[in-house]
Design an enzyme around this catalytic site. Structure first.
Site, PDB file in Angstrom:
ATOM      1  CG  ASN A  39      -2.296   0.442   0.893  1.00 31.47           C
ATOM      2  OD1 ASN A  39      -2.517   0.850  -0.293  1.00 31.47           O
ATOM      3  ND2 ASN A  39      -3.141   0.319   1.939  1.00 31.47           N
ATOM      4  CG  HIS A 124     -12.658  -3.692   8.782  1.00 33.27           C
ATOM      5  ND1 HIS A 124     -11.761  -2.968   8.283  1.00 33.27           N
ATOM      6  CD2 HIS A 124     -12.035  -4.946   8.958  1.00 33.27           C
ATOM      7  CE1 HIS A 124     -10.554  -3.454   8.117  1.00 33.27           C
ATOM      8  NE2 HIS A 124     -10.697  -4.743   8.692  1.00 33.27           N
ATOM      9  NE  ARG A 149     -11.032  -3.214  11.795  1.00 36.10           N
ATOM     10  CZ  ARG A 149     -10.082  -2.318  11.334  1.00 36.10           C
ATOM     11  NH1 ARG A 149      -8.750  -2.724  11.648  1.00 36.10           N
ATOM     12  NH2 ARG A 149     -10.343  -1.294  10.652  1.00 36.10           N
ATOM     13  CE1 TYR A 161      -5.861   4.134   7.301  1.00 31.07           C
ATOM     14  CE2 TYR A 161      -5.961   2.496   9.108  1.00 31.07           C
ATOM     15  CZ  TYR A 161      -5.733   2.770   7.804  1.00 31.07           C
ATOM     16  OH  TYR A 161      -5.380   1.937   6.650  1.00 31.07           O
ATOM     17  CG  ASP A 212      -6.213  -2.084  13.997  1.00 35.75           C
ATOM     18  OD1 ASP A 212      -5.434  -1.838  14.802  1.00 35.75           O
ATOM     19  OD2 ASP A 212      -6.197  -2.449  12.800  1.00 35.75           O
ATOM     20  CG  HIS A 214      -5.263   1.606  13.103  1.00 35.81           C
ATOM     21  ND1 HIS A 214      -5.068   0.620  12.128  1.00 35.81           N
ATOM     22  CD2 HIS A 214      -6.692   1.844  13.004  1.00 35.81           C
ATOM     23  CE1 HIS A 214      -6.238   0.260  11.616  1.00 35.81           C
ATOM     24  NE2 HIS A 214      -6.904   0.821  12.238  1.00 35.81           N
ATOM     25  CD  GLU A 238      -5.201  -5.314  14.060  1.00 35.75           C
ATOM     26  OE1 GLU A 238      -6.513  -5.975  13.988  1.00 35.75           O
ATOM     27  OE2 GLU A 238      -4.817  -4.953  12.923  1.00 35.75           O
ATOM     28  CD  GLU A 264      -2.262  -3.902  10.190  1.00 35.25           C
ATOM     29  OE1 GLU A 264      -3.365  -4.606  10.601  1.00 35.25           O
ATOM     30  OE2 GLU A 264      -2.408  -2.919   9.789  1.00 35.25           O
ATOM     31  NE  ARG A 285      -4.163  -8.295  12.533  1.00 32.14           N
ATOM     32  CZ  ARG A 285      -4.719  -8.306  11.583  1.00 32.14           C
ATOM     33  NH1 ARG A 285      -5.430  -9.308  10.908  1.00 32.14           N
ATOM     34  NH2 ARG A 285      -5.098  -7.012  10.682  1.00 32.14           N
ATOM     35  CG  HIS A 314      -3.065  -7.198   7.236  1.00 28.85           C
ATOM     36  ND1 HIS A 314      -2.135  -6.261   6.385  1.00 28.85           N
ATOM     37  CD2 HIS A 314      -3.862  -6.375   7.850  1.00 28.85           C
ATOM     38  CE1 HIS A 314      -2.403  -5.091   6.458  1.00 28.85           C
ATOM     39  NE2 HIS A 314      -3.708  -4.921   7.261  1.00 28.85           N
ATOM     40  CG  ASP A 318      -3.773  -2.958   2.102  1.00 30.51           C
ATOM     41  OD1 ASP A 318      -4.656  -2.744   2.787  1.00 30.51           O
ATOM     42  OD2 ASP A 318      -2.598  -3.034   2.530  1.00 30.51           O
ATOM     43  CD  GLU A 341      -8.121  -7.289   8.486  1.00 34.16           C
ATOM     44  OE1 GLU A 341      -8.506  -6.102   8.650  1.00 34.16           O
ATOM     45  OE2 GLU A 341      -6.920  -7.682   8.366  1.00 34.16           O
ATOM     46  CD1 TRP A 404       1.543   5.575   9.540  1.00 34.41           C
ATOM     47  CD2 TRP A 404      -0.484   4.674  10.186  1.00 34.41           C
ATOM     48  NE1 TRP A 404       0.299   6.034   8.766  1.00 34.41           N
ATOM     49  CE2 TRP A 404      -0.898   5.192   9.142  1.00 34.41           C
ATOM     50  CE3 TRP A 404      -1.707   3.801  10.805  1.00 34.41           C
ATOM     51  CZ2 TRP A 404      -2.117   5.331   8.667  1.00 34.41           C
ATOM     52  CZ3 TRP A 404      -2.841   4.097  10.454  1.00 34.41           C
ATOM     53  CH2 TRP A 404      -3.208   4.463   9.191  1.00 34.41           C
TER      54      TRP A 404
HETATM   55  C1  GCO Z   1      -6.367  -3.822   9.291  1.00 36.06           C
HETATM   56  C2  GCO Z   1      -5.485  -2.506   8.967  1.00 36.06           C
HETATM   57  C3  GCO Z   1      -5.560  -2.113   7.724  1.00 36.06           C
HETATM   58  C4  GCO Z   1      -4.144  -1.259   7.284  1.00 36.06           C
HETATM   59  C5  GCO Z   1      -4.083  -1.182   6.022  1.00 36.06           C
HETATM   60  C6  GCO Z   1      -2.778  -0.762   5.577  1.00 36.06           C
HETATM   61  O1  GCO Z   1      -6.311  -4.309  10.434  1.00 36.06           O
HETATM   62  O2  GCO Z   1      -6.828  -4.511   8.256  1.00 36.06           O
HETATM   63  O3  GCO Z   1      -4.963  -1.903  10.152  1.00 36.06           O
HETATM   64  O4  GCO Z   1      -6.654  -0.936   7.535  1.00 36.06           O
HETATM   65  O5  GCO Z   1      -3.971  -0.290   8.166  1.00 36.06           O
HETATM   66  O6  GCO Z   1      -4.226  -2.374   5.373  1.00 36.06           O
HETATM   67  O7  GCO Z   1      -2.373  -0.892   4.281  1.00 36.06           O
HETATM   68 MG    MG Z   2      -4.802  -3.478  11.997  1.00 39.19          MG
END
Ligand code: GCO
Ligand code: MG
Length: 404
Positions: A39, A124, A149, A161, A212, A214, A238, A264, A285, A314, A318, A341, A404
């Site tokens: 991504n 999600h 989620r 986000y 999550d 993040h 997460e 991830e 993940r 993950h 993407d 996921e 992040w």
């Molecule tokens: C998840 C994520 C995604 C990622 C994204 C990054 O748990 O699926 O955190 O939203 O942030 O795929 O490229």
């Molecule tokens: Mg995530």
């Protein structure tokens, strides 16, 4: 015998979002596909494969999957990192696809066969406020999901986000540079326990709930949040803290019994060796595409299994349908993959990629077609040109860049 590697081609396309795919053709005319999508850094991986790996692979026996992995990882001076490992992962996935097709079996058969009948999926649900979140969770449950989620807005912030403002959710925004969003960890910490407790109250005890963070918290904040959510009985919490510093998770782990998931952004076993060896997490993940392919993720899964760590790979948009298929084949053959996921893809993606995996009643199955079971329409792909797209950057209220 699968012959020799005759051609290695890179396909960049954007049906609804950007994808990079690798096509390997053997001298016997068998084709294998791999996913090289990273991504916001797509073209770097495309160039790595096209300019640096492709010519080294021509003429190699196509059935030497592990040796090719060793050659690309251990045989190279520069190792690890997302660009390198995604490139290696794509080649590895393509070779598993090619070899399984040459033998006429699904990839999971080559990996030792199914260890269970199906894989639990989670997807999600998002809503800016509690009523909208409840609507989204109810609709998702209605669609058959048994694990969801939940992400939500935070009072005082305009964007968060992972919380969609429209029906089509895609975290990477098109444009020449990342969008910038404001983030306030204190506001989030005040709000999150209330929302998740109310959600648990609404859904009852059976539904698996995940959340999550993040990577936005420090270890003390992470410990507080995880402890305050114990009564909510999350399936996992997460990415609490930035993932680079594995040792910092010790204090979080010691403070709480909320199950923790992370990984991830990991690309090799070296990113998570301490987390696994000390069992600082409950779920790893890593994605099959970003983690060096089926061959390397299998090493990670086996190492995790020794330490009673499960996996929940993950699977956002993407992860292309090729990597999703690879994840499901590996997941079906790996006893410690507990959940996958499954976020789906934009509608146009189906014009290029036709996967054979299925979602039924909350569970996924990779299908039994030879190889990974994903068809790729290259003519359709040509209609969707690459366009730069980036995940947002977050800044705190004082304007500083945050994690992040
Ligand atoms: C998840 C994520 C995604 C990622 C994204 C990054 O748990 O699926 O955190 O939203 O942030 O795929 O490229
Ligand atoms: Mg995530």
């Amino acid at each position: 015998m699968s012959g020799q590697i005759e051609k290695v081609e890179v396909l960049v396309c954007s049906p609804g979002r950007n994808y990079v795919s690798v096509k390997i053709t053997s001298s016997d005319g068998v084709v294998g596909w791999g996913d090289a999508t990273l991504n916001g850094r797509e073209l770097a991986v495309a160039a790595y494969i096209r300019d640096h790996l492709a010519s080294t692979l021509i003429g190699r026996p196509a059935d030497r999957i592990e040796d090719t992995w060793q050659y690309l990882y251990r045989g190279a001076y520069w190792r690890r990192g997302p660009v390198t490992m995604t490139a290696i992962g794509a080649i590895d996935i393509a070779l598993w696809d090619l070899n399984a097709k040459a033998l006429g079996v699904p990839v999971h058969r080559l990996l030792g066969g199914a260890t269970r009948n199906r894989i639990l999926a989670y997807t999600h649900a998002t809503g800016w406020d509690l009523p909208a979140l409840i609507d989204s969770v109810d609709a998702t449950r209605e669609a058959g999901y048994r694990a969801i989620r939940a992400q939500f807005g935070v009072p005082g912030l305009e964007t968060v986000y992972g919380v969609s403002q429209s029906a089509a959710y895609e975290p990477a925004g098109r444009g020449a540079r990342p969008a910038e969003e404001l983030w306030d960890t204190h506001a989030y910490l005040r709000h999150a326990p209330k929302v998740l407790s109310a959600l648990r109250e609404h859904v009852g005890p059976d539904l698996h709930l995940l959340h999550d963070a993040h990577h936005r918290l420090d270890p003390t904040q992470a410990a507080r949040l995880a402890r305050s959510l114990e009564e909510v009985d999350l399936f996992w919490l997460e990415d609490l803290i930035p993932a680079e510093n594995q040792e910092l998770l010790r204090s979080v782990r010691a403070a709480t019994v909320t199950p923790l998931a992370i990984g991830e952004v990991f690309t090799s076993i070296w990113d998570c060796r301490i987390l696994l060896a000390e069992r600082l997490i409950d779920f790893i993940r890593m994605a099959v595409s970003h983690g060096g392919g089926i061959s390397h993720l299998r090493t990670v899964l086996n190492y995790a299994a020794v330490h009673q760590v499960k996996a929940g790979p993950h699977g956002p948009s993407d992860i292309s349908p090729i990597a999703m298929a690879a994840s499901l084949h590996l997941g079906l053959a790996s006893p410690n993959v507990a959940i996958q996921e499954y976020m789906g893809h934009p509608a146009e993606t189906a014009e290029v990629f036709s996967p054979g995996y299925t979602f039924t009643d909350g569970y996924l199955h990779p299908g039994d077609a030879p190889g990974l079971g994903v068809e790729v329409d290259e003519t359709a792909a040509a209609r969707f040109e690459y366009e730069g797209a980036y995940l947002p950057t977050a800044r705190t209220l004082d304007g500083g860049v945050t994690d992040w």
